[in-house]
Design a protein around this motif. Structure first.
Motif, PDB file in Angstrom:
ATOM      1  N   GLU A 244      50.823  38.213  48.600  1.00  0.00           N
ATOM      2  CA  GLU A 244      50.206  37.150  47.800  1.00  0.00           C
ATOM      3  C   GLU A 244      49.320  37.796  46.748  1.00  0.00           C
ATOM      4  O   GLU A 244      48.386  38.535  47.084  1.00  0.00           O
ATOM      5  CB  GLU A 244      49.369  36.227  48.689  1.00  0.00           C
ATOM      6  N   VAL A 245      49.607  37.543  45.492  1.00  0.00           N
ATOM      7  CA  VAL A 245      48.827  38.127  44.402  1.00  0.00           C
ATOM      8  C   VAL A 245      47.523  37.353  44.247  1.00  0.00           C
ATOM      9  O   VAL A 245      47.529  36.148  43.977  1.00  0.00           O
ATOM     10  CB  VAL A 245      49.628  38.119  43.086  1.00  0.00           C
ATOM     11  N   VAL A 246      46.401  38.057  44.401  1.00  0.00           N
ATOM     12  CA  VAL A 246      45.100  37.402  44.294  1.00  0.00           C
ATOM     13  C   VAL A 246      44.393  37.745  42.982  1.00  0.00           C
ATOM     14  O   VAL A 246      43.409  37.108  42.621  1.00  0.00           O
ATOM     15  CB  VAL A 246      44.200  37.787  45.496  1.00  0.00           C
ATOM     16  N   ARG A 247      44.898  38.757  42.258  1.00  0.00           N
ATOM     17  CA  ARG A 247      44.276  39.118  40.983  1.00  0.00           C
ATOM     18  C   ARG A 247      45.249  39.940  40.158  1.00  0.00           C
ATOM     19  O   ARG A 247      46.030  40.725  40.700  1.00  0.00           O
ATOM     20  CB  ARG A 247      42.999  39.918  41.244  1.00  0.00           C
ATOM     21  N   ARG A 248      45.212  39.720  38.837  1.00  0.00           N
ATOM     22  CA  ARG A 248      46.032  40.509  37.918  1.00  0.00           C
ATOM     23  C   ARG A 248      45.131  41.168  36.893  1.00  0.00           C
ATOM     24  O   ARG A 248      44.240  40.529  36.342  1.00  0.00           O
ATOM     25  CB  ARG A 248      47.060  39.609  37.217  1.00  0.00           C
TER      26      ARG A 248
ATOM     27  N   VAL B 299      41.335  43.666  49.660  1.00  0.00           N
ATOM     28  CA  VAL B 299      42.714  43.732  49.168  1.00  0.00           C
ATOM     29  C   VAL B 299      43.370  44.983  49.732  1.00  0.00           C
ATOM     30  O   VAL B 299      42.828  46.089  49.596  1.00  0.00           O
ATOM     31  CB  VAL B 299      42.749  43.752  47.622  1.00  0.00           C
ATOM     32  N   GLY B 300      44.529  44.808  50.366  1.00  0.00           N
ATOM     33  CA  GLY B 300      45.166  45.941  51.037  1.00  0.00           C
ATOM     34  C   GLY B 300      46.111  46.731  50.164  1.00  0.00           C
ATOM     35  O   GLY B 300      46.417  47.891  50.458  1.00  0.00           O
TER      36      GLY B 300
ATOM     37  N   LEU C  87      58.347  39.478  42.546  1.00  0.00           N
ATOM     38  CA  LEU C  87      58.794  40.576  43.402  1.00  0.00           C
ATOM     39  C   LEU C  87      57.854  40.741  44.599  1.00  0.00           C
ATOM     40  O   LEU C  87      58.294  40.938  45.738  1.00  0.00           O
ATOM     41  CB  LEU C  87      58.848  41.881  42.609  1.00  0.00           C
ATOM     42  N   THR C  88      56.549  40.646  44.332  1.00  0.00           N
ATOM     43  CA  THR C  88      55.550  40.784  45.401  1.00  0.00           C
ATOM     44  C   THR C  88      55.700  39.670  46.430  1.00  0.00           C
ATOM     45  O   THR C  88      55.649  39.902  47.647  1.00  0.00           O
ATOM     46  CB  THR C  88      54.131  40.753  44.801  1.00  0.00           C
TER      47      THR C  88
ATOM     48  N   LYS D 295      47.387  40.622  50.922  1.00  0.00           N
ATOM     49  CA  LYS D 295      46.648  40.456  49.668  1.00  0.00           C
ATOM     50  C   LYS D 295      47.002  41.593  48.710  1.00  0.00           C
ATOM     51  O   LYS D 295      46.915  42.769  49.076  1.00  0.00           O
ATOM     52  CB  LYS D 295      45.144  40.460  49.921  1.00  0.00           C
ATOM     53  N   VAL D 296      47.354  41.213  47.485  1.00  0.00           N
ATOM     54  CA  VAL D 296      47.826  42.199  46.512  1.00  0.00           C
ATOM     55  C   VAL D 296      47.161  41.963  45.158  1.00  0.00           C
ATOM     56  O   VAL D 296      46.990  40.813  44.735  1.00  0.00           O
ATOM     57  CB  VAL D 296      49.361  42.118  46.352  1.00  0.00           C
TER      58      VAL D 296
END
Length: 403
Positions: free
Chosen positions: A44-48, A79-80, A37-38, A11-12
């Motif tokens: 996995e992008v969960v929030r920006r 989120v790690g 890139l992630t 989680k990113v």
């Protein structure tokens, strides 16, 4: 659209800023690229998050209020990793880490991590490790207590997890050893290039993920690794190709990217010798990408850095099959947004075709317009070859006569 796999992804959360030099549209474009890139790195992008600022906060990059929002989200959603779109200073990285209590990366660290994943040969691994050590050196102070609770995952490959008990002296010694190793390999590669004789050399250059490896496979009839991820190719691949009984060498090189870490440009300059020593460049562009003009500019900037911008170049607009235009003013000579398919003649009437004498439109994946591509490349190579070996001109037919 990024496809999710069945494996558990890290989680990113992503963080970027909007400034006078980087408006909202450009910030979104950079974050889109950062998300890709992630994904490439295994996240996995969960929030920006974005914030409008005149300049980044020197202590925490973003403001205290926005940082508090990020902190609550990270804690509540487990989120790690939080990745920032610009390079953080060592002080910013330490301060943010204390606040968020999770793994903190910047764009540079993320790209270095992807390179560490993708490096297959000893040479590529050595180059990546050198870049990682140079990035790590100014960040050693107070870093290890922060890293001790982070085992593995994005950004933790290479020296980041194996050198936890190191200090500046050891890292400097390692950098010296890696540079010496690269210098030795460079000499060996220079001998290999010298052994290729006087054959004309062609180098594929371009932004990452524009289809260089796919094009390489098509023209050389070989199986170079190609994947819809950023930096699928790190190691330079060289293949012999023959068109109209004229042999030449084609090299597929590492893709470029905006905000490419300085450490990587320096470490991979030796790999880019293939570009520097090429007689002809094929600048491949993904025309289906909404910001391909910026990609062209980024590639030209790096070519300028390695003294290769003025080489003979064919601009190859690839992925015409995937192009989806928006309705534009007809006076601009653009493609109509309502039309389902476009002919090569349609493409030749666009402003892109007027960028120079050597512009081509192809689809490497669908093998569309490759005949014109082969003839154009042959024409350029024949002229270079005849200049080098004028007494051989009768051996190679004119471009109109090749099949």
């Amino acid at each position: 659209m990024i496809e999710k796999k069945d494996i558990a992804l890290e989680k990113v959360a992503l963080v970027g800023i909007i400034t006078q030099d980087q408006d909202q549209e450009k910030s979104k474009e950079y974050l889109d690229e950062l998300e890709f890139l992630t994904f490439t790195a295994g996240g996995e992008v969960v929030r920006r998050y974005t914030q409008k600022m005149n300049v980044p906060n020197p202590k925490t990059f973003i403001g205290s209020g926005k940082m508090e929002d990020v902190m609550h989200f990270v804690k509540e959603n487990e989120v790690g990793t939080v990745i920032f779109d610009d390079e953080l200073s060592p002080a910013q990285e330490r301060n943010i880490s204390k606040i968020l209590n999770c793994k903190i990366l910047d764009r540079t660290n993320l790209i270095l991590d992807i390179f560490a994943q993708r490096a297959q040969t000893s040479y590529a691994r050595t180059q990546v490790e050198l870049a990682q050590c140079e990035y790590l050196l100014p960040r050693l102070k107070g870093m290890w207590t922060h890293l001790e609770r982070q085992k593995g995952g994005i950004g933790m490959r290479g020296p980041g997890e194996t050198e936890i008990e190191t200090d500046r002296r050891i890292v400097r010694d390692k950098i010296a050893l890696l540079k010496a190793k690269i210098k030795t390999i460079d000499k060996q590669m220079a001998v290999q290039r010298g052994n290729r004789g006087k054959m004309v050399r062609v180098a594929l250059v371009g932004y990452t993920n524009v289809g260089k490896s796919t094009l390489m496979n098509v023209i050389s009839k070989s199986e170079v690794f190609a994947e819809n991820k950023l930096f699928a190719t790190l190691d330079t691949t060289v293949r012999k190709v023959v068109i109209g009984n004229l042999p030449f060498l084609v090299s597929d090189t590492v893709g470029f990217i905006r905000k490419l870490p300085t450490q990587l440009v320096e470490s991979f300059k030796s790999t880019l010798d293939e570009v520097r020593e090429a007689d002809l460049l094929l600048h491949v562009v993904d025309i289906s990408h909404s910001n391909f003009e910026e990609h062209i500019e980024s590639v030209n900037q790096i070519l300028d850095e390695i003294q290769s911008k003025d080489k003979p170049t064919i601009m190859v607009f690839n992925k015409i099959d995937a192009y989806k235009p928006e309705p534009l003013d007809e006076d601009e000579g653009e493609l109509e947004g309502t039309k389902a398919n476009y002919t090569i003649e349609d493409w030749k009437n666009t402003w892109m075709a007027k960028l120079g004498d050597n512009v081509l439109f192809i689809s490497a994946l669908n093998k569309e317009n490759l005949e014109e591509f082969r003839k154009r490349v042959y024409k350029e190579i024949r002229e270079i070859h005849i200049t080098r070996f004028p007494y051989n001109h009768f051996l190679y037919p004119d471009v109109e006569d090749i099949t």
